[in-house]
Design an enzyme around this catalytic site. Structure first.
Site, PDB file in Angstrom:
ATOM      1  CG  ASP A   1     -33.455  35.117  55.358  1.00  0.00           C
ATOM      2  OD1 ASP A   1     -32.755  33.961  55.135  1.00  0.00           O
ATOM      3  OD2 ASP A   1     -33.357  35.691  56.338  1.00  0.00           O
ATOM      4  CD  GLU A   2     -32.690  39.866  56.449  1.00  0.00           C
ATOM      5  OE1 GLU A   2     -33.128  40.771  56.674  1.00  0.00           O
ATOM      6  OE2 GLU A   2     -31.912  38.914  56.961  1.00  0.00           O
ATOM      7  CB  VAL A   3     -29.954  36.812  48.538  1.00  0.00           C
ATOM      8  CG1 VAL A   3     -28.816  36.801  47.861  1.00  0.00           C
ATOM      9  CG2 VAL A   3     -30.470  35.534  49.171  1.00  0.00           C
TER      10      VAL A   3
END
Lengths: 597, 597
Positions: A344-346
């Site tokens: 997630d959330e790269v």
């Protein structure tokens, strides 16, 4: 005795939360619920089928026994069950010593002296680990001459013991009683999890165990251990000990040793709980970089490295060599069939700043689309993990970015806005999914937010009809016979074990919706760690997570918020009495308040 | 040693919250503060004047002593001080035994072996109770050959001991150290309180004591004990024992006996904390009605009593007879000069329904204005309480309704909207006031709400010039001499001790604002009890209330939120180390995490 049966049956339901000799005045705001007796007593989560009569039996600690039925496939040698008997005996009667004298006492006629436990499958699974396909059902009959708990496996038996203990109450003379009852129960969803985050704050093992204990009281069956993240790396890896030596808040006092991890897994297993560890990459990895040189991408400021680091470096072979070794260890340390791989959330800004990454992007023909680079990394990671024979769970971004996923992948939906659409998309693509979006328990607000969690419904999304399904519906509704081939054009191939997609296609299923909803295997309440540690985690989690527990276990139509309030009030007092600092729902009291500060 | 002085001075400030051998990476969101060293170390609340040098001394538990200075007015016979020495010794060195051998060891040159404590007033107040006019100032000098703590009274000495203990740190070798320091300190506001509510949930005495302990760590000096309310009446009255017998959640397990109350008061006194009990009437009294017939107003449904009860019945003489006896007891049980009489949120609907009340309203000529009836009641109550020689605090509604108040009344401003205007109104009428409106800590929200509490400023209201003050300003600004008589027209009389109003008028004070702001004597953080009990109260209160503590103690210009974050992070770890489950501000860790669940 007989004359007071009705009173007893009603009195008991009140007694967990009410005192002696006076009525309850609990609310000082008129629109607030009032604690009243529920016809389902203090059962939580509510079983699928339950019938409580008004016939009470007495239970006496000195003579009551859990007994393995003669034809049970798990007996005295099943330490999981023996351990559970001890635990529930203590919940029910406290830890006071048995009185030797009483053993020769002849039980009274209205006394219940025995719960016979019968595991009915040839394989009780006593020494195994619970899994996503485990049978958790049980049947409980409380009657004379003894109560009977039947379950195909030990996992159902554990749930049945919890339910049995929840049926206990004190009558108006303080005697432990239980009413004649018939229960048939099974979970609505197979995956019912709690996420705890031991990176943003280190959680002492004692705290984790206390919460596993409480999960069992709520029939949760997955501990999603978000064990490492940016702030710290408390997992002590045998293969790469420098990860925690450098990346933990403290290399000795703030790490989980192999022995700690083993203890957590076994403690969970004894309570029917799976431990699914999450090792989130390529983002959320700042703490990994401290002990593993070259693992993270060096960020640039202009033409010079800035000294800061970004996500895992996806262009180096050493990265994949490391991941191979690391996940080989993880797959052997954690017995569960699934590992959560995060994803997630790269944040792409560091990748964008790095000239080597830029060059690599050009070579691969990714253009300016860094989600392709992310997918490139994840794809290789999934292959590595698949080679360890583990399945994986991933956060929804990985699916959104179009990464090719194995057909047994579980997509974890967490983003609050548009989560219904996401559930629809993921399941129409044929993937299993679990829902967390409505259950981010780290977000707090004033008053009874448990009601919000309780009202969330995982299957409230619109399904997508596949075109051939619409066609099948049209043809058959016109009265014609039909034959289906669409899902079985085997010349069309796709990545992974596509035979499963073919296998699952059901010619009689015209409603995409139904097929899709079967792919929703459950949900998780997430308590991210920014604002919780040993000081406040437990009361912040319970009983708010209990609301999620009932949503995921009980039938879909169990939605009466007032009845829920009444049962949950008593359930929370029961947790308090068992030593768990579960916070109050509203003004009221427990007969036995929490002893601690 | 000398070479590393600078490092030591800096290292120490980090050490409470940082670990060994690695840097802190605490934030995973860029706009979040980072824990860094503050030049004021971990001091909380920040003293008025503080100078910390870079010269460290060692402190060794086996040889360090608190010593009463020879010319101190409180010596070995002052058990309050001796008790405090023991407490702070334990905070500083743990409860490990002194090693006998070390006593004959000659102290090293850079070792600090003694804190001399000198009470300078002839009356140390050792055996008294703290009060609103107590001198809480102190001066602390940490230097060779010994540190000196000077304070006019024991109350200042207690604060000085806390500050001294906060100066302690561990150097890079783990040795307890303290830097040469000079501090001169006093509170900005005299009334710095915490309200706890033991009616909506019963709070075990243990929980109350733990929070008094923590209040002392934060230099709070008033425990506002909202002891009874609608849901329950846990105060065991000697005169009217039936009030708690019938009105408590449980007559034995959920009451405060006279011995409990005495213990709370003495425990608080030993920590310089006043106990101001609140017995809120005429509303918020449902629980009173259970044990005292005819005390509450019977509500009517049409022409018949509905069975429900409303506020205290203001039209019966028996009501006032009861109040006389009740508050006679209260005034002798609680030594503080003030009692909080409540008076908030009176609901008129029940009074309106009752025909006897209607008749009484007509007789008195109150028309339809039920606030006149409320004032009628309160006026009589105030007279009763004044006759017990107690001063009183009241919630703002009593002032708003125009009740005639004694000149020493403290008006408690709590309503969130318009609180600045209210502060202005109350003070322009000449009354003392305390502020709680911005500090309702029962309201929770996600993330660092302590910052909101920290930024609230009690003196942010506009003053109201009195006309004569404007005139004085005009005359003198034109260069003329003037003489004042306006506030001293003694033919104008008003209720109560109006000589005090005359006494306080200052002919040189032309700015209403300044005079008004002197009337703001402090504030209180309120933790109402709907959603807190023993399970979650302490971590919910701390360190959020600590933000209020600094606002009320430190200078007005202490507003640097980053510096506050750094000091408060270390202060919260110190509370945790002392056994208090104070919750975290943000992702991070304490060297010694909370041991408990």
């Amino acid at each position: 005795m007989i004359a007071s049966l009705k009173l007893a049956a009603l009195g008991l339901l009140l007694c967990v939360c009410s005192g002696l000799q006076h009525n309850l005045v609990l609310e000082d705001e008129e629109d607030q619920p009032v604690v009243q007796a529920s016809k389902s007593g203090s059962l939580w989560p509510l079983p699928q089928k339950v019938l409580i009569s008004q016939v009470p039996f007495k239970l006496i600690g000195s003579s009551f026994r859990f007994v393995d039925a003669k034809d049970s496939s798990a007996g005295a040698s099943c330490s999981l069950l023996q351990d559970a008997y001890r635990r529930y005996y203590e919940y029910m009667f406290g830890s006071s010593k048995r009185q030797g004298q009483a053993r020769s006492r002849k039980p009274g006629r209205s006394e219940l002296t025995e719960l016979q436990v019968r595991i009915t499958s040839p394989d009780s699974d006593c020494d195994g680990y619970p899994g996503i396909t485990s049978d958790e059902s049980y049947e409980l009959s409380v009657d004379q001459p003894f109560a009977i708990l039947k379950a195909p496996t030990v996992w159902g038996a554990l749930h049945g013991l919890e339910t049995f203990s929840q049926l206990l109450y004190e009558d108006e003379y303080g005697a432990k009683s239980i009413n004649s009852t018939a229960i048939s129960d099974f979970p609505r969803f197979a995956h019912r999890g709690i996420l705890l985050d031991s990176s943003r704050h280190f959680l002492p093992v004692k705290v984790i165990l206390a919460n596993l204990e409480t999960m069992a009281m709520n029939k949760f069956n997955v501990f999603h251990w978000h064990i490492v993240d940016d702030p710290s790396f408390p997992y002590l890896s045998r293969t790469f000990p420098q990860l925690s030596q450098k990346g933990a808040y403290h290399p000795y006092t703030h790490v989980y040793t192999p022995a700690d991890v083993k203890m957590v897994i076994e403690f969970a297993r004894l309570r029917g709980i799976r431990v699914v560890p999450e090792f989130d990459t390529p983002g959320h990895t700042q703490s990994w970089g401290k002990g593993q040189a070259d693992l993270l991408t060096p960020c640039y400021s202009g033409s010079e490295p800035s000294g800061a680091f970004g996500p895992v470096n996806p262009i180096l072979n050493t990265t994949y060599d490391f991941m191979k070794q690391f996940f080989a260890e993880i797959s052997s340390v954690f017995p569960d069939a699934y590992v959560h791989l995060g994803g997630d959330e790269v944040d792409f800004s560091c990748w964008k700043s790095n000239p080597d990454i830029t060059k690599f992007m050009a070579q691969q023909g990714f253009g300016q689309d860094y989600s392709k680079l992310e997918s490139f990394y994840i794809q290789k990671l999934l292959d590595i993990v698949a080679s360890t024979k583990k399945g994986y769970m991933i956060w929804q971004e990985v699916f959104d970015n179009g990464v090719k996923l194995g057909p047994d992948t579980v997509v974890h939906v967490w983003i609050g806005s548009g989560s219904n659409e996401e559930m629809s998309k993921v399941t129409s693509a044929g993937y299993q999914t679990i829902l967390s979006a409505p259950w981010y328990l780290d977000y707090i607000s004033y008053a009874q937010d448990w009601q919000k969690y309780y009202k969330a419904e995982p299957l409230n999304f619109n399904g997508t009809q596949k075109q051939y399904q619409e066609e099948m519906a049209n043809i058959t509704s016109s009265g014609y016979q039909t034959l289906l081939s669409t899902p079985w054009y085997l010349n069309r191939i796709s990545y992974g074990q596509d035979w499963m997609v073919a296998y699952k296609a059901d010619p009689q299923d015209f409603k995409g919706t139904e097929a899709q909803k079967k792919l929703v295997i459950g949900g998780e309440a997430c308590l991210w760690g920014e604002y919780v540690d040993a000081t406040n985690l437990t009361p912040r989690l319970w009983p708010r997570a209990s609301a999620v527990a009932e949503r995921l276990w009980s039938a879909k139509n169990v939605t009466d918020i007032n009845d829920a309030f009444n049962r949950l009030s008593m359930h929370r007092c029961r947790m308090v009495e068992r030593g768990i600092p579960a916070e109050p729902l509203f003004s009221s009291y427990c007969r036995h308040e929490y002893r601690g500060i």
